[in-house]
Scaffold this motif. Structure first.
Motif, PDB file in Angstrom:
ATOM      1  N   LEU A  72       0.472  -8.007 -12.486  1.00 43.60           N
ATOM      2  CA  LEU A  72       0.842  -7.120 -12.030  1.00 43.60           C
ATOM      3  C   LEU A  72       0.425  -6.757 -11.226  1.00 43.60           C
ATOM      4  CD1 LEU A  72       2.001  -4.788 -15.602  1.00 43.60           C
ATOM      5  CD2 LEU A  72       3.605  -5.545 -13.915  1.00 43.60           C
ATOM      6  N   THR A  82       2.304  -5.049  -5.574  1.00 43.97           N
ATOM      7  CA  THR A  82       2.958  -4.261  -5.451  1.00 43.97           C
ATOM      8  C   THR A  82       4.395  -4.725  -6.102  1.00 43.97           C
ATOM      9  OG1 THR A  82       0.530  -3.207  -3.951  1.00 43.97           O
ATOM     10  CG2 THR A  82       3.406  -2.289  -4.124  1.00 43.97           C
ATOM     11  N   PRO A  83       5.192  -3.009  -6.272  1.00 45.11           N
ATOM     12  CA  PRO A  83       7.204  -3.830  -6.206  1.00 45.11           C
ATOM     13  C   PRO A  83       6.988  -3.937  -5.198  1.00 45.11           C
ATOM     14  CG  PRO A  83       5.516  -2.141  -8.326  1.00 45.11           C
ATOM     15  CD  PRO A  83       4.159  -2.182  -7.221  1.00 45.11           C
ATOM     16  N   GLY A  84       8.112  -4.724  -4.941  1.00 43.83           N
ATOM     17  CA  GLY A  84       8.974  -4.773  -4.177  1.00 43.83           C
ATOM     18  C   GLY A  84       8.305  -5.978  -3.144  1.00 43.83           C
ATOM     19  N   GLY A  85       8.525  -6.018  -2.241  1.00 44.45           N
ATOM     20  CA  GLY A  85       8.539  -6.612  -0.852  1.00 44.45           C
ATOM     21  C   GLY A  85       9.419  -7.056   0.126  1.00 44.45           C
ATOM     22  N   THR A  86       9.540  -8.020   1.089  1.00 45.90           N
ATOM     23  CA  THR A  86      10.531  -7.427   2.050  1.00 45.90           C
ATOM     24  C   THR A  86      11.056  -9.168   1.798  1.00 45.90           C
ATOM     25  OG1 THR A  86       8.504  -8.734   3.981  1.00 45.90           O
ATOM     26  CG2 THR A  86       8.825  -6.958   4.298  1.00 45.90           C
ATOM     27  N   LEU A  93      20.205  -6.521  -4.346  1.00 45.31           N
ATOM     28  CA  LEU A  93      19.087  -5.351  -4.413  1.00 45.31           C
ATOM     29  C   LEU A  93      18.305  -6.323  -5.292  1.00 45.31           C
ATOM     30  CD1 LEU A  93      16.835  -3.098  -3.881  1.00 45.31           C
ATOM     31  CD2 LEU A  93      18.137  -2.937  -5.929  1.00 45.31           C
ATOM     32  N   TYR A 135       6.091  -4.463 -15.543  1.00 43.87           N
ATOM     33  CA  TYR A 135       6.880  -4.273 -14.347  1.00 43.87           C
ATOM     34  C   TYR A 135       7.224  -2.789 -14.257  1.00 43.87           C
ATOM     35  CZ  TYR A 135       8.659  -5.458  -9.303  1.00 43.87           C
ATOM     36  OH  TYR A 135       8.690  -5.394  -8.576  1.00 43.87           O
ATOM     37  N   ASN A 183       4.702   0.153 -14.642  1.00 43.20           N
ATOM     38  CA  ASN A 183       4.405  -0.033 -13.403  1.00 43.20           C
ATOM     39  C   ASN A 183       5.013   0.649 -12.014  1.00 43.20           C
ATOM     40  OD1 ASN A 183       1.653  -0.695 -11.804  1.00 43.20           O
ATOM     41  ND2 ASN A 183       3.359  -2.465 -11.029  1.00 43.20           N
ATOM     42  N   LEU A 184       6.362   0.106 -11.917  1.00 41.07           N
ATOM     43  CA  LEU A 184       6.931   0.620 -11.154  1.00 41.07           C
ATOM     44  C   LEU A 184       6.776   2.082 -10.916  1.00 41.07           C
ATOM     45  CD1 LEU A 184       8.842  -0.015  -8.792  1.00 41.07           C
ATOM     46  CD2 LEU A 184      10.936   0.082 -10.277  1.00 41.07           C
ATOM     47  N   TYR A 186       4.723   4.662  -8.567  1.00 38.34           N
ATOM     48  CA  TYR A 186       5.275   4.083  -7.101  1.00 38.34           C
ATOM     49  C   TYR A 186       6.422   5.064  -6.932  1.00 38.34           C
ATOM     50  CZ  TYR A 186       2.277   0.173  -7.150  1.00 38.34           C
ATOM     51  OH  TYR A 186       0.987  -0.455  -7.156  1.00 38.34           O
ATOM     52  N   PHE A 205      11.200   0.538  -0.819  1.00 36.08           N
ATOM     53  CA  PHE A 205      11.249  -0.948  -2.557  1.00 36.08           C
ATOM     54  C   PHE A 205      11.128  -2.374  -1.287  1.00 36.08           C
ATOM     55  CE2 PHE A 205      12.566  -4.198  -5.439  1.00 36.08           C
ATOM     56  CZ  PHE A 205      11.472  -3.569  -6.471  1.00 36.08           C
ATOM     57  N   GLY A 229       8.402  -3.509   0.588  1.00 38.80           N
ATOM     58  CA  GLY A 229       7.033  -3.501   0.493  1.00 38.80           C
ATOM     59  C   GLY A 229       6.200  -2.634   0.712  1.00 38.80           C
ATOM     60  N   VAL A 281       6.076   0.554  -0.536  1.00 36.27           N
ATOM     61  CA  VAL A 281       6.114   1.580  -1.800  1.00 36.27           C
ATOM     62  C   VAL A 281       4.793   2.648  -1.675  1.00 36.27           C
ATOM     63  CG1 VAL A 281       7.953   0.734  -3.447  1.00 36.27           C
ATOM     64  CG2 VAL A 281       5.876  -0.581  -3.859  1.00 36.27           C
ATOM     65  N   LEU A 334      14.524   3.061  -7.383  1.00 28.93           N
ATOM     66  CA  LEU A 334      14.306   2.695  -8.517  1.00 28.93           C
ATOM     67  C   LEU A 334      12.816   3.230  -8.976  1.00 28.93           C
ATOM     68  CD1 LEU A 334      14.288  -0.790  -6.165  1.00 28.93           C
ATOM     69  CD2 LEU A 334      16.089   0.586  -7.854  1.00 28.93           C
TER      70      LEU A 334
END
Lengths: 424, 315
Positions: A25, A29-33, A95, B53, B56-57, B60, B67, B70, B72, B286
């Motif tokens: 984890l 970091t959450p997300g990403g391009t 998404l 996850y 953790n989210l 943010y 999101f 990337g 956040v 999110l």
């Protein structure tokens, strides 16, 4: 029970596992391009090297889009993997694919979501290709505007739909009234045609985005702006709907009806009028051939306005072969192709040259097509937040119609939500 | 039932009393853990990791645009504070609790009644029991739509029946009414859960020794007294399991409510899962959706811990 040593060992294993999970984890970091995240390629569930194409046309709408794509393959020899995802799951699936890899090459998205996905780097900027293509001026302004984000073009309109007032002329005749042209007349006709368990007007007011359309049409006709609900237009629109309910013009059931339910109410003559899109033309002709129907433009107030319901073709940011994707999209846009495809879809043309075809001169279809010129859609500053705003619109309408809030309080709450959504 | 077996299994054999303070040391080798590694990895990958996850989210600020890009921003506990300070979270939590507890109460009451009925011998018992099990095996989408149609204000079966027998003077729009919408979804959910409760309670009833009832009968206990003083106390472990599993299942219910009312009218049926969905997939925030999801985890998790601790003590 457990021995101490054994406990320790198990604890070590658990701690180790938890540590590994936490490390995994922490590493991301959450997300990403979309361009760099995930698989790094456009698989879109296909994996065969063919173009991947996602859409949300379910039910009777699936076959026409699949037939259109099949025809493209037959004509060009290019394979396309087409995948249907239910409307309710579409944005979420797109998404997830954008985050974890596996975006399709082409996504057929709701026009109002174009700015949202473009602003999220999910879509490819098509401006240069459009300039070279040179057919942008063939499009109706409303649908084309939904493709513009920050001065660039991120989509090509596919099909459109507008909303009109459907009237049962038999019932209106019995009541001695004519189809209304203004909202004031609509209020009166709704009340005059309500009798014997039948209501005057049916519209979709169900919880969520879908249930906001009818009230927003009334609000926009009163000169409203969706960033400001507390002015005169908001009060007039809410007051109008409140009066219609109190006078028996429509049923409180509207709050539980989706557009299919509204169609059923009208088809079974349980309602003398309905606000709905062109989607039900074929169904009504087949299921209630004896029903005397006249379809008129949406009633006017300060201004005349209809509602744009449309889908746009987009190329995603992870497309593996952008030239092939663009070729498919432009092939679909050809007037002869669209004129063959649109009747099967019960949708309207998005191009003026397509609308010149004889089939669109039919008086009923023409009512819908003509309203493309006045069909409202949120601009790019509002559309990313439109779902939240429209949901709040329905909530305000529900609270007024159920008597749980005054018009002023409901509009004030709606305004707060709108301001918050636009600031986010 | 389980606890009794566990208790029996952990009893030491007669003649060999355990030596206080002395425990047999039996170190488990790495090999032992390798056997359970595939299952453990599966659970970690499909349950633990998504769960963490999500938690953790929640730390943010993650609207969809940030999101996907990337970008956040870590905001620590501020989203949790915001969620806990937001009245709509508490309204949703209240709605969730009312919905869940009322569903469980209805499920246990009707489930117990049917269970007692089906422990009797009568013609068509098995057929009727099988038919009553149908709501449980129906996909929730189908069940929710069936109820949506039955409760429809214009052409619904419920209105037809109630107006025919003059219980109500005119049709009621059950799902459009802030007063009736929540009871309607409670009824629909309980309808699908009753067979599950009934099946487990029948098993529980069959494990109560006949002799206990015979003794009560000899002592002159009436039916009502027997039910409250024998059946209910002896069913308590089963009822607890049914209630706990029912709570966990019902508390996270999304599909039934979404199909029937979409959380409306207003926020009358906006339970926490609907609120989380709206935050994440309607408002596309999110981080906020994840925060609500985390709050959604807390209550069932605490209940589960309490339950397992209590069963361990009983064991």
């Amino acid at each position: 029970m457990m021995n101490h040593h054994q406990n320790l060992t198990r604890r070590s294993a658990l701690v180790g596992g938890a540590g590994l999970t936490a490390a995994a984890l922490a590493a991301c970091t959450p997300g990403g391009t979309p361009a760099t995240g995930g698989s790094g390629g456009s698989d879109g569930g296909g994996g065969s090297g063919a173009l991947t194409f996602w859409h949300y046309y379910g039910g009777a709408a699936t076959a026409p889009i699949e037939a259109l794509v099949k025809r493209y393959t037959e004509e060009t020899g290019n394979d396309v993997d087409i995948r249907f995802i239910p409307f309710g799951d579409f944005n979420r699936t797109l998404l997830q694919a954008a985050t974890g890899g596996g975006l399709p090459d082409i996504a057929l998205i709701n026009a109002f979501d174009t700015a949202l996905f473009a602003g999220s780097d999910v879509l490819t900027d098509l401006s240069d290709r459009v300039t070279e293509w040179g057919e942008q001026n063939a499009y109706f302004t409303g649908p084309w505007d939904t493709t513009q984000v920050g001065g660039s073009t991120y989509a090509i309109p596919h099909v459109a739909d507008t909303y009109s007032l459907w009237t049962n002329t038999g019932v209106l005749g019995e009541a001695g009234v004519e189809a209304p042209t203004t909202w004031d007349e609509t209020e009166q006709v709704a009340v005059d045609t309500a009798a014997d368990g039948r209501f005057g007007l049916a519209y979709c007011g169900i919880d969520g985005v879908e249930g906001a359309t009818a009230w927003l049409l009334r609000f926009l006709a009163a000169g409203g702006d969706v960033t400001d609900f507390t002015g005169d237009a908001g009060t007039r629109a809410m007051g109008s709907f409140q009066r219609m309910l109190e006078d028996g013009g429509f049923s409180e059931g509207v709050l539980t009806w989706n557009e299919d339910d509204v169609y059923t109410q009208f088809r079974t003559a349980a309602s003398a009028m309905m606000i709905n899109s062109a989607s039900y033309l074929t169904s009504l002709a087949e299921e209630a051939p004896d029903l005397e129907v006249d379809i008129v433009p949406m009633p006017a107030d300060e201004t005349s306005v209809s509602w744009l319901s449309a889908e746009n073709l987009t190329i995603t940011s992870t497309v593996s072969d952008p030239d092939s994707a663009w070729e498919l999209i432009t092939w679909m846009q050809q007037p002869d192709v669209m004129n063959e495809y649109l009747p099967d879809r019960n949708k309207l043309p998005v191009r003026t040259d397509v609308a010149e075809d004889e089939q669109w001169q039919d008086p009923v279809k023409k009512v819908f097509v003509d309203q493309l010129e006045i069909a409202w859609a949120p601009d790019e500053s509002v559309s990313p937040s439109s779902a939240e705003i429209f949901t709040a619109v329905q909530a305000a309408l529900q609270s007024v119609l159920s008597g749980s809030a005054s018009v002023d309080d409901a509009l004030s709450t709606l305004q707060s939500t709108t301001d918050e959504a636009l600031q986010a | 039932m389980t606890t009794t077996r566990v208790a029996a299994a952990t009893k030491t054999s007669p003649g060999k009393p355990p030596r206080a303070g002395r425990k047999r040391k039996r170190s488990r080798s790495l090999g032992t853990y390798l056997f359970i590694l595939p299952a453990a990895l599966f659970v970690v990958a499909t349950t633990v990791y998504p769960l963490l996850y999500n938690v953790n989210l929640g730390f943010y600020d993650a609207p969809i645009q940030k999101f996907l890009r990337g970008t956040v921003e870590w905001v620590g506990l501020s989203q949790y504070q915001e969620a806990l300070g937001d009245p709509k979270t508490w309204v949703s939590l209240g709605t969730s609790l009312v919905y869940t507890l009322a569903t469980i109460a209805l499920m246990l009451t009707v489930g117990t009644a049917f269970a007692i009925l089906f422990t009797k011998t009568f013609p068509g018992n098995k057929l009727l029991r099988s038919l009553l099990f149908l709501p449980y095996i129906l996909p929730s989408v189908v069940a929710a739509n069936v109820w949506r149609w039955m409760l429809d204000g214009t052409s619904g079966l419920v209105n037809y029946l109630l107006t025919t027998v003059r219980i109500i003077p005119e049709p009621v729009f059950w799902l459009g009414s802030p007063t009736f919408a929540l009871p309607a979804v409670i009824l629909a959910t309980a309808w699908t859960m009753v067979p599950f409760a009934m099946l487990l309670i029948i098993a529980g009833l069959q494990n109560i020794p006949r002799a206990t009832y015979e003794a009560a009968e000899l002592d002159g206990a009436g039916r009502w007294s027997t039910f409250w003083r024998i059946t209910v106390p002896l069913l308590r472990p089963v009822l607890s399991v049914v209630a706990l599993l029912g709570f966990i299942y019902t508390f996270k219910t999304f599909d039934t409510i979404f199909i029937m009312t979409r959380g409306g009218p207003g926020d009358a049926t906006t339970v926490l899962p609907i609120l989380a969905y709206n935050e994440a997939f309607v408002n596309f925030d999110l981080g906020s959706g994840a925060t609500v999801n985390t709050l959604l985890l807390v209550i069932p998790m605490v209940l589960a811990i309490i339950y397992f601790r209590s069963t361990r003590k009983e064991g």
